[in-house]
Design a protein around this motif. Sequence first.
Motif, short mmCIF file in Angstrom:
data_model
loop_
_atom_site.label_atom_id
_atom_site.label_comp_id
_atom_site.label_asym_id
_atom_site.label_seq_id
_atom_site.Cartn_x
_atom_site.Cartn_y
_atom_site.Cartn_z
N SER A 28 0.82 -1.20 0.00
CA SER A 28 0.00 0.00 0.00
C SER A 28 0.85 1.26 0.00
O SER A 28 0.59 2.21 -0.75
CB SER A 28 -0.93 -0.01 1.21
OG SER A 28 -1.71 1.18 1.27
N LEU A 29 1.89 1.28 0.84
CA LEU A 29 2.79 2.44 0.87
C LEU A 29 3.44 2.65 -0.49
O LEU A 29 3.51 3.77 -1.00
CB LEU A 29 3.86 2.24 1.94
CG LEU A 29 3.41 2.32 3.40
CD1 LEU A 29 4.51 1.81 4.32
CD2 LEU A 29 3.03 3.75 3.77
N ARG A 30 3.91 1.57 -1.06
CA ARG A 30 4.59 1.66 -2.36
C ARG A 30 3.62 2.18 -3.44
O ARG A 30 3.98 3.06 -4.23
CB ARG A 30 5.15 0.29 -2.72
CG ARG A 30 5.96 0.26 -4.00
CD ARG A 30 6.63 -1.09 -4.17
NE ARG A 30 7.92 -1.15 -3.50
CZ ARG A 30 8.27 -2.07 -2.61
NH1 ARG A 30 7.42 -3.02 -2.28
NH2 ARG A 30 9.47 -2.05 -2.07
N HIS A 31 2.40 1.65 -3.44
CA HIS A 31 1.42 2.09 -4.45
C HIS A 31 1.07 3.55 -4.27
O HIS A 31 0.95 4.31 -5.26
CB HIS A 31 0.16 1.22 -4.36
CG HIS A 31 -0.89 1.59 -5.36
ND1 HIS A 31 -1.93 2.45 -5.06
CD2 HIS A 31 -1.06 1.23 -6.66
CE1 HIS A 31 -2.69 2.60 -6.11
NE2 HIS A 31 -2.20 1.88 -7.10
N PHE B 253 6.42 9.56 -6.93
CA PHE B 253 7.70 9.23 -6.28
C PHE B 253 8.40 8.10 -7.04
O PHE B 253 7.75 7.23 -7.61
CB PHE B 253 7.47 8.80 -4.84
CG PHE B 253 7.17 9.94 -3.90
CD1 PHE B 253 8.16 10.46 -3.07
CD2 PHE B 253 5.91 10.51 -3.84
CE1 PHE B 253 7.90 11.51 -2.22
CE2 PHE B 253 5.63 11.55 -2.98
CZ PHE B 253 6.63 12.05 -2.17
N ILE B 254 9.72 8.12 -6.99
CA ILE B 254 10.55 7.10 -7.61
C ILE B 254 11.22 6.28 -6.51
O ILE B 254 11.86 6.86 -5.61
CB ILE B 254 11.63 7.72 -8.52
CG1 ILE B 254 10.99 8.58 -9.60
CG2 ILE B 254 12.50 6.62 -9.15
CD1 ILE B 254 10.07 7.84 -10.54
N TYR C 24 11.91 7.73 -2.74
CA TYR C 24 11.68 6.98 -1.50
C TYR C 24 12.47 5.69 -1.53
O TYR C 24 12.86 5.20 -2.59
CB TYR C 24 10.20 6.71 -1.27
CG TYR C 24 9.58 5.61 -2.13
CD1 TYR C 24 9.49 4.30 -1.66
CD2 TYR C 24 9.04 5.90 -3.38
CE1 TYR C 24 8.89 3.30 -2.44
CE2 TYR C 24 8.44 4.92 -4.15
CZ TYR C 24 8.36 3.62 -3.67
OH TYR C 24 7.78 2.63 -4.42
N GLU C 25 12.69 5.16 -0.34
CA GLU C 25 13.35 3.87 -0.19
C GLU C 25 12.71 3.13 0.99
O GLU C 25 12.50 3.71 2.05
CB GLU C 25 14.85 4.04 0.05
CG GLU C 25 15.60 2.71 0.14
CD GLU C 25 17.10 2.88 0.22
OE1 GLU C 25 17.81 1.86 0.11
OE2 GLU C 25 17.58 4.01 0.40
N ILE C 26 12.38 1.87 0.76
CA ILE C 26 11.97 0.99 1.85
C ILE C 26 13.22 0.22 2.22
O ILE C 26 13.68 -0.65 1.47
CB ILE C 26 10.81 0.08 1.42
CG1 ILE C 26 9.59 0.94 1.10
CG2 ILE C 26 10.49 -0.93 2.52
CD1 ILE C 26 8.42 0.18 0.53
N VAL D 187 -3.44 3.47 3.83
CA VAL D 187 -2.81 2.20 4.22
C VAL D 187 -3.71 1.42 5.16
O VAL D 187 -3.92 0.21 4.99
CB VAL D 187 -1.44 2.45 4.87
CG1 VAL D 187 -0.88 1.16 5.47
CG2 VAL D 187 -0.45 3.01 3.86
N ALA D 188 -4.27 2.09 6.16
CA ALA D 188 -5.18 1.41 7.09
C ALA D 188 -6.36 0.80 6.36
O ALA D 188 -6.76 -0.34 6.64
CB ALA D 188 -5.66 2.39 8.16
N LYS D 189 -6.89 1.53 5.40
CA LYS D 189 -8.03 1.03 4.63
C LYS D 189 -7.64 -0.15 3.76
O LYS D 189 -8.37 -1.15 3.65
CB LYS D 189 -8.61 2.16 3.78
CG LYS D 189 -9.94 1.83 3.13
CD LYS D 189 -10.53 3.06 2.45
CE LYS D 189 -11.89 2.76 1.85
NZ LYS D 189 -12.47 3.97 1.20
N ASP D 190 -6.46 -0.09 3.13
CA ASP D 190 -6.01 -1.18 2.26
C ASP D 190 -5.74 -2.45 3.06
O ASP D 190 -5.99 -3.56 2.58
CB ASP D 190 -4.74 -0.77 1.52
CG ASP D 190 -4.99 0.29 0.45
OD1 ASP D 190 -6.17 0.48 0.09
OD2 ASP D 190 -4.01 0.92 0.01
N VAL D 191 -5.22 -2.29 4.28
CA VAL D 191 -4.81 -3.46 5.07
C VAL D 191 -6.01 -4.10 5.77
O VAL D 191 -6.16 -5.33 5.79
CB VAL D 191 -3.73 -3.07 6.09
CG1 VAL D 191 -3.45 -4.21 7.06
CG2 VAL D 191 -2.45 -2.66 5.37
#
Length: 546
Positions: free
Chosen positions: A189-192, A199-200, A252-254, A297-301
């Motif tokens: 979700s964060l990535r999407h 963002f790249i 961004y980076e995870i 994110v909360a909604k997606d999860v």
Amino acid sequence: MRVPEPIVALDQKIYELRRDKLKQIEALGQVAYPYRYETTHAIPQVLADYSDKTGPELESPRVNVTVAGRIMSIRVQGKAGFAHLQQGGMRLQIYVRLDNVGEKGFQLYKLLDIGDYIGVKGYLFRTRTGELTVHVEELNFLVKDLLPLPEKWHGLQDVETRYRRRYVDLTMNPEVREVFIKRAKVVQSLRHFLDSNGFIEVETPMMHPIAGGAVAKPFITHHNTLDTDLYLRIAPELYLKRLVVGGMDRVYEINRNFRNEGISTQHNPEFTMLEFYMAYADYNDMMDFTAEMLGQVAKDVNGSTVSHFNGHDIDWSHFQRLSMRESIIRFWPENSGSRPEMSDFSSAEQIASMVHRYNAAHPHIPYDPSAPNGKTIADLFEFVAEPHLIQPTFIYDFPLAISPLSKNKREPEENAEWVERFEIFVGGLEIGNAFSELNDPEEQRRRFEQQLSERARGDEEAHQMDEDYIRALSYGLPPTAGEGVGIDRLTMLLTDSRSIRDVRGRRGVGSDRGISKGIESATHSVCPRYRVPCSAARNSRNRHDC
């Protein structure tokens, strides 16, 4: 047969008996360790597609399936038996009868143990009790479980064993698997969300010549070819901002970060962070962006913006905003004397008075009269306000003394002592930290020099000088906001998990150290909350977490 060294404490006799069974299975013509097994359905798929079918519906037309899984229960009744196979955290019953599988097939069935993997071919039907079941026509051995699974894994007294042997925990407790699935959804979700906002995603080095971007003690390794020591990454911050200097406006980076520090249920030397930067924005823009992102994110999860954590309903659709000073005033305890006023935070005497009044009735706040006022104010915030921050909250405007990478407040009357920085608190936990990024190279050099003074006073975690980063800023970093969010803590909150090790699948120490809760003096000491070593660390995006 000798049991492998790591498991010598287990019953060697059981191990040897199961090895003997494996030899008997091989004598029946089965391969002890086959290479593959082709299925037509996964067990969760069978349950999803056919759980609502009646017995007659399953008979006409007959539903043939080939499934595989781990045996979680097994019993033999004369010339027939029932077992349950588990796959994907779900269980499906099978029925094995001598007349259908033949003599060798039934001999194989009787040599099976709970924990073994098998594959079966047959057709679906309903038993007399109505349970969906595979009527087995062909039985195939896949692997022998040589060590007995615990009857009730949660019944073990040593919960550390669950974390060290996560593979067994996952087998015995399907709900653990669901937590890991939700963790994957958090990252997806964060990535999407970031991708859809321009963002790249990038990858920055994990071995650094200078441990930078945070204040923490690094792990040290050695590069043999270069004959030089390198540091495992404590934060990707300075490398990501170099990319913004280079014209990548949204990155961004995870990332996996490492801190050579203490361990508790809420932090760990190895942790996962999302860190992202947005050019032409400030910390106010970042608050708006973050509220939208975390609500999504909360909604997606969970399918809802409301989650449950530690007995509280957390509403991710609404974030309150308080300055650090406002939060201390709002939550000042009645038994600690008069409530502070905003003007009190500019006076060393009034700040000391607040600490003494609080300590007279509460757990002791560490106080060093020689420490900057900002560090003492941060201590007050941790003890007075932080435990009350259950609903999503942005705490903004931090002391300069603990924020060497943040831009000063733009208001002239506050410019010298306060910076544009916020932290995210939910469920009493801090999960993120953001700045209006400092982009004045000369001011950044002065801040690094202040950190070098702290190192000279004995603070091993103080930031080192990074000449190349100052050089990068000299080429021009546009107005930029940056943020770090702890993936592990965010997952905790969305899955009602009480330990960060509950949301990590890796073996090892396995919890999050990306977020700071301890605010201590510049020298190592013991956190009054978690009783683990900690040090001055509320001054970077990926801070020490105690």
